[in-house]
Design a protein around this motif. Structure first.
Motif, short mmCIF file in Angstrom:
data_model
loop_
_atom_site.label_atom_id
_atom_site.label_comp_id
_atom_site.label_asym_id
_atom_site.label_seq_id
_atom_site.Cartn_x
_atom_site.Cartn_y
_atom_site.Cartn_z
N UNK A 23 0.94 -1.23 0.13
CA UNK A 23 0.10 -0.22 0.50
C UNK A 23 0.61 1.47 -0.11
N UNK A 24 0.40 2.12 -1.31
CA UNK A 24 1.47 3.13 -0.78
C UNK A 24 0.72 4.62 -0.88
N UNK A 25 -0.54 4.59 -0.88
CA UNK A 25 -1.12 5.73 -1.43
C UNK A 25 -3.12 5.50 -0.79
N UNK A 26 -3.54 6.66 -0.30
CA UNK A 26 -4.62 5.94 -0.05
C UNK A 26 -6.31 7.41 -0.49
N UNK A 27 -7.25 6.89 -0.71
CA UNK A 27 -7.84 8.00 -1.39
C UNK A 27 -9.02 7.53 -0.08
N UNK A 28 -8.76 9.10 0.33
CA UNK A 28 -10.30 9.48 0.94
C UNK A 28 -11.15 10.62 0.50
N UNK A 35 -12.64 13.59 -3.80
CA UNK A 35 -11.14 12.83 -2.91
C UNK A 35 -9.93 13.51 -3.35
N UNK A 36 -9.64 12.82 -1.27
CA UNK A 36 -8.11 13.50 -1.73
C UNK A 36 -6.68 12.21 -1.47
N UNK A 37 -5.94 12.53 -2.15
CA UNK A 37 -4.47 11.07 -2.03
C UNK A 37 -3.66 11.31 -1.07
#
Length: 180
Positions: free
Chosen positions: A100-105, A122-124
């Motif tokens: 996991x290298x990035x999350x989308x909220x 969304x914010x990465x």
């Protein structure tokens, strides 16, 4: 020396208590909870949702610069509610090796009226800064290879609870009919 170690330990523990239990709640990015309250929120999220998420932030005007924000797991999802893909699952971007290298909220909860257009944005956020400093903390029990999200402990009993409710309703109806 043992004396130095004891003094160092007491100093570090005092600084931690000042940071974690400060009544001004500077440890929380939103300044609404102490550290122990945030840990409680994260634990409840883990028990109910099967996972807990936190964002580590840097606030230069606070006594201790590092802050934590507990995030609702419902906000972690694929941009525009897109279907899962090999490299993007449950709002988590994965490397070729499955890291996991990035999350989308999502910027607003989809069921909140106040969210407005934020519920459609969304914010990465990268898992770590280039320096290696963590930005996202994601805790869940991994039950199988390739799993990227937690599984609620409540999930297996939800259907049983629904059936129980329907059964009770039918039993009550039968009792009323028999009484008539």
């Amino acid at each position: 020396s043992p004396e130095w170690a004891k003094e160092f330990k007491e100093t570090v523990e005092a600084k931690w208590r000042n940071h974690a239990e400060d009544p001004r709640k500077f440890c929380d990015t939103t300044r609404s909870q102490t550290m122990s309250q945030m840990f409680g929120t994260a634990y409840r999220s883990y028990v109910i949702e099967g996972e807990a998420l936190g964002l580590v932030n840097w606030r230069s005007r606070r006594p201790t610069k590092t802050t934590l924000r507990i995030v609702d797991p419902d906000l972690l999802c694929n941009p525009n509610n897109a279907s899962d893909q090999k490299q993007l699952r449950g709002g988590i971007e994965l490397s070729r090796d499955g890291v996991a290298f990035a999350y989308h909220f999502r910027q607003g909860h989809p069921n909140s009226e106040w969210a407005g257009l934020d519920g459609l944005q969304w914010k990465r956020i990268r898992r770590e800064q280039r320096s290696g400093r963590p930005q996202v903390i994601h805790f869940y029990d991994k039950l199988r290879d390739g799993q990227t999200r937690g599984i609620s402990r409540m999930a297996p009993i939800v259907e049983t609870l629904r059936m129980e409710q329907q059964y009770s309703k039918v039993e009550l109806q039968a009792a009323v009919i028999n009484a008539v």
